[in-house]
Design a protein around this motif. Structure first.
Motif, PDB file in Angstrom:
ATOM      1  N   ARG A 163       0.850  -1.191   0.000  1.00  0.00           N
ATOM      2  CA  ARG A 163       0.000   0.000   0.000  1.00  0.00           C
ATOM      3  C   ARG A 163       0.884   1.238   0.000  1.00  0.00           C
ATOM      4  O   ARG A 163       1.779   1.384   0.843  1.00  0.00           O
ATOM      5  N   LEU A 164       0.621   2.140  -0.936  1.00  0.00           N
ATOM      6  CA  LEU A 164       1.422   3.352  -1.053  1.00  0.00           C
ATOM      7  C   LEU A 164       0.804   4.519  -0.296  1.00  0.00           C
ATOM      8  O   LEU A 164       1.424   5.116   0.562  1.00  0.00           O
ATOM      9  N   PHE A 165      -0.431   4.858  -0.623  1.00  0.00           N
ATOM     10  CA  PHE A 165      -1.087   6.004   0.005  1.00  0.00           C
ATOM     11  C   PHE A 165      -2.587   5.911  -0.258  1.00  0.00           C
ATOM     12  O   PHE A 165      -3.048   5.044  -1.009  1.00  0.00           O
ATOM     13  N   SER A 166      -3.342   6.822   0.354  1.00  0.00           N
ATOM     14  CA  SER A 166      -4.789   6.867   0.175  1.00  0.00           C
ATOM     15  C   SER A 166      -5.169   8.038  -0.719  1.00  0.00           C
ATOM     16  O   SER A 166      -4.503   9.079  -0.718  1.00  0.00           O
ATOM     17  N   LEU A 167      -6.251   7.858  -1.452  1.00  0.00           N
ATOM     18  CA  LEU A 167      -6.786   8.893  -2.328  1.00  0.00           C
ATOM     19  C   LEU A 167      -8.254   9.100  -2.001  1.00  0.00           C
ATOM     20  O   LEU A 167      -8.969   8.158  -1.643  1.00  0.00           O
ATOM     21  N   PHE A 168      -8.698  10.328  -2.131  1.00  0.00           N
ATOM     22  CA  PHE A 168     -10.116  10.632  -1.997  1.00  0.00           C
ATOM     23  C   PHE A 168     -10.684  10.897  -3.383  1.00  0.00           C
ATOM     24  O   PHE A 168     -10.130  11.679  -4.149  1.00  0.00           O
ATOM     25  N   LEU A 169     -11.782  10.216  -3.709  1.00  0.00           N
ATOM     26  CA  LEU A 169     -12.425  10.384  -5.013  1.00  0.00           C
ATOM     27  C   LEU A 169     -13.675  11.231  -4.832  1.00  0.00           C
ATOM     28  O   LEU A 169     -14.656  10.795  -4.223  1.00  0.00           O
ATOM     29  N   GLU A 170     -13.635  12.431  -5.355  1.00  0.00           N
ATOM     30  CA  GLU A 170     -14.744  13.376  -5.208  1.00  0.00           C
ATOM     31  C   GLU A 170     -15.776  13.149  -6.316  1.00  0.00           C
ATOM     32  O   GLU A 170     -15.983  13.994  -7.189  1.00  0.00           O
ATOM     33  N   CYS A 171     -16.414  11.991  -6.262  1.00  0.00           N
ATOM     34  CA  CYS A 171     -17.431  11.637  -7.247  1.00  0.00           C
ATOM     35  C   CYS A 171     -18.495  10.785  -6.568  1.00  0.00           C
ATOM     36  O   CYS A 171     -18.370  10.441  -5.388  1.00  0.00           O
ATOM     37  N   SER A 172     -19.521  10.421  -7.303  1.00  0.00           N
ATOM     38  CA  SER A 172     -20.651   9.702  -6.723  1.00  0.00           C
ATOM     39  C   SER A 172     -20.260   8.283  -6.333  1.00  0.00           C
ATOM     40  O   SER A 172     -19.323   7.695  -6.883  1.00  0.00           O
ATOM     41  N   TYR A 173     -21.022   7.721  -5.413  1.00  0.00           N
ATOM     42  CA  TYR A 173     -20.758   6.358  -4.947  1.00  0.00           C
ATOM     43  C   TYR A 173     -20.868   5.320  -6.062  1.00  0.00           C
ATOM     44  O   TYR A 173     -20.004   4.439  -6.154  1.00  0.00           O
ATOM     45  N   PRO A 174     -21.895   5.354  -6.943  1.00  0.00           N
ATOM     46  CA  PRO A 174     -21.948   4.353  -8.025  1.00  0.00           C
ATOM     47  C   PRO A 174     -20.730   4.400  -8.932  1.00  0.00           C
ATOM     48  O   PRO A 174     -20.268   3.352  -9.411  1.00  0.00           O
ATOM     49  N   LEU A 175     -20.181   5.597  -9.155  1.00  0.00           N
ATOM     50  CA  LEU A 175     -18.997   5.703 -10.001  1.00  0.00           C
ATOM     51  C   LEU A 175     -17.783   5.076  -9.326  1.00  0.00           C
ATOM     52  O   LEU A 175     -16.959   4.413  -9.979  1.00  0.00           O
ATOM     53  N   ILE A 176     -17.656   5.246  -8.015  1.00  0.00           N
ATOM     54  CA  ILE A 176     -16.552   4.622  -7.276  1.00  0.00           C
ATOM     55  C   ILE A 176     -16.685   3.108  -7.303  1.00  0.00           C
ATOM     56  O   ILE A 176     -15.694   2.383  -7.490  1.00  0.00           O
ATOM     57  N   GLN A 177     -17.912   2.603  -7.116  1.00  0.00           N
ATOM     58  CA  GLN A 177     -18.125   1.159  -7.150  1.00  0.00           C
ATOM     59  C   GLN A 177     -17.780   0.586  -8.519  1.00  0.00           C
ATOM     60  O   GLN A 177     -17.192  -0.497  -8.623  1.00  0.00           O
ATOM     61  N   GLU A 178     -18.135   1.298  -9.560  1.00  0.00           N
ATOM     62  CA  GLU A 178     -17.816   0.838 -10.916  1.00  0.00           C
ATOM     63  C   GLU A 178     -16.307   0.727 -11.109  1.00  0.00           C
ATOM     64  O   GLU A 178     -15.805  -0.225 -11.720  1.00  0.00           O
ATOM     65  N   LEU A 179     -15.570   1.691 -10.566  1.00  0.00           N
ATOM     66  CA  LEU A 179     -14.112   1.664 -10.670  1.00  0.00           C
ATOM     67  C   LEU A 179     -13.523   0.501  -9.881  1.00  0.00           C
ATOM     68  O   LEU A 179     -12.647  -0.230 -10.376  1.00  0.00           O
ATOM     69  N   LEU A 180     -13.990   0.280  -8.647  1.00  0.00           N
ATOM     70  CA  LEU A 180     -13.422  -0.774  -7.809  1.00  0.00           C
ATOM     71  C   LEU A 180     -13.731  -2.165  -8.354  1.00  0.00           C
ATOM     72  O   LEU A 180     -12.899  -3.073  -8.265  1.00  0.00           O
ATOM     73  N   TYR A 181     -14.924  -2.347  -8.903  1.00  0.00           N
ATOM     74  CA  TYR A 181     -15.296  -3.653  -9.442  1.00  0.00           C
ATOM     75  C   TYR A 181     -14.636  -3.959 -10.777  1.00  0.00           C
ATOM     76  O   TYR A 181     -14.582  -5.109 -11.201  1.00  0.00           O
ATOM     77  N   SER A 182     -14.122  -2.927 -11.442  1.00  0.00           N
ATOM     78  CA  SER A 182     -13.528  -3.142 -12.768  1.00  0.00           C
ATOM     79  C   SER A 182     -12.195  -3.877 -12.684  1.00  0.00           C
ATOM     80  O   SER A 182     -11.785  -4.527 -13.655  1.00  0.00           O
TER      81      SER A 182
END
Length: 428
Positions: free
Chosen positions: A106-125
């Motif tokens: 693990r390098l570092f943490s990032l905050f994604l300033e976008c909607s929850y469905p968009l974050i889920q789409e990214l993580l599941y991809s």
């Protein structure tokens, strides 16, 4: 009533009759009206006092700011993780060792300033992204993947157990920022690193997600960790087995809420009064106790967080206070509407409809905030779905990227009252 009387008197044309009637009203009738109004106020105050005082001392307020903007003298907001206020350090020796063993770092943490469905789409991809690691000897290409960061969610879970150990009812924490952090995990590096190299800079490009990326953010809440000493000597408890340790609260502020952190079986129960907390414990000697101070919000105008302030505060509601005291839940659509709109977070939202649907495998746009609350009687599989349909009445009340997170907070609170359903939120 007074305004009605004055209006009628003003319409009388005969001045002599108006004078006589005004003297009569002011001398007898108005005093009677004022006396009746005062009795009504006393009765109302008495009814509210019997139901109980609305507890606002344990409401959780949250926000977020950039690391360089953090104010250590803020009135009531403190970092969820104190180390977040310091620049992160990366151990290159650990990276080299993990890569040799075929592991991930693990390098570092990032905050994604976008909607929850968009974050889920990214993580599941399961996508990976390219970046660079710069050291004193050169620059290396790296490959990273993103995973959900549970750091701040686990802090909320710890707080839940502290509430339980203190004998206080749990209310869902409205912390939308905690669920938008992802961690960048190093999966591959081009070339070989030496353990004595020093990392100067790490960068990762998230392609189409790059505009949403935010770094060096510090999640905040109104909880401060304190060490309080027992005032005086412990005295034997009523059971003649344990001892009562009294923690005075006058110096730290009576307007705040306090929770005693319990990490073992050294505490039997906790009693509260206006000016002190009494810890009943088998400990015989006076000692210091770890206490969480839930600071009451205070705005001096001198320091403000960079992100909107969120809370799980409920509006003053006599019906909810009475229902909570009775320990009964009215299972109706009207009760669901009342629960939703009793929270300040529902501002700008309206519950349009409630539908009961059979279970299926569809993915909801909301998520459960209280997953750490286990239900040993009911299983989640096969539950019928309670779909809460919302409308946005004021789009300027909250940022768009937090819309689904606010729905998740309200739905999660309804879920606690209706455990036989799987509650979900959607837009009408």
């Amino acid at each position: 009533m007074k305004e009605l009387i004055m209006d009628r008197l003003g319409k009388m044309e005969d001045l002599q009759q108006r004078r006589l009637l005004r003297n009569l009203m002011s001398g007898v009738f108005l005093n009677l009206v004022e006396y009746q109004e005062e009795l009504n106020r006393r009765l109302e105050r008495r009814v509210f006092e019997e139901v109980g005082i609305h507890d606002t001392k344990h409401d959780i307020y949250v926000s977020m700011c950039r690391r360089e903007e953090w104010d250590p003298l803020h009135d009531y907001l403190h970092p969820m993780i104190p180390s977040d206020t310091e620049p992160g350090r990366i151990d290159l020796g650990e990276i080299v060792q993990s890569l040799k063993e075929g592991g991930e770092v693990r390098l570092f943490s990032l905050f994604l300033e976008c909607s929850y469905p968009l974050i889920q789409e990214l993580l599941y991809s399961g996508r990976t992204f390219r970046g660079s690691l710069k050291t004193g000897r050169g620059q290396y290409g790296i490959e990273v993947k993103l995973e959900k960061d549970m750091t701040y969610i686990k802090e909320i879970e710890k707080l839940y157990h502290v509430f339980l150990n203190n004998g206080l009812p749990w209310k869902t924490v409205n912390h939308p920022y905690a669920y938008k952090f992802v961690k960048a995990v190093l999966t591959r590096i081009d070339g070989e690193l030496a353990e004595d190299e020093e990392v100067l800079e790490i960068s990762v490009h998230l392609e189409e997600y790059e505009p949403y990326k935010r770094t060096d953010l510090v999640p905040l809440w109104n909880i401060q960790r304190l060490e309080l000493k027992t005032g005086g000597f412990p005295v034997p408890a009523a059971d003649r087995v344990n001892y009562e340790h009294v923690l005075p609260l006058l110096k730290t502020g009576l307007q705040h809420g306090y929770l005693v952190e319990v990490n073992d079986d050294s505490i039997r129960y906790i009693k509260r009064s206006a000016e002190e907390i009494t810890v009943v414990s088998p400990r015989e000697k006076s000692d210091t106790w770890q206490v969480l101070k839930i600071a009451s919000p205070f705005n001096s105008g001198m320091s403000r967080p960079g992100y909107p302030l969120m809370s799980n505060r409920q509006r003053e509601d006599f019906i909810s206070r009475y229902g909570h005291q009775q320990g009964q839940i009215v299972r109706s659509k009207g009760e669901i509407v009342r629960i939703v709109h009793s929270f300040a977070a529902s501002e700008g939202l309206t519950l349009a409809d409630v539908e009961i649907r059979p279970a299926d495998g569809s993915q909801a746009i909301t998520y459960e905030l209280n997953r750490f609350i286990t239900d040993e009687v009911r299983v989640d599989n096969g539950k019928w779905r309670m779909c809460l349909k919302f409308k946005r009445t004021d789009k300027d009340s909250q940022p768009d990227y937090l819309a689904e997170d606010l729905l998740s907070f309200l739905v999660s609170q309804v879920q606690m009252s209706f455990p036989e359903y799987r509650c979900e939120g959607e837009w009408a």
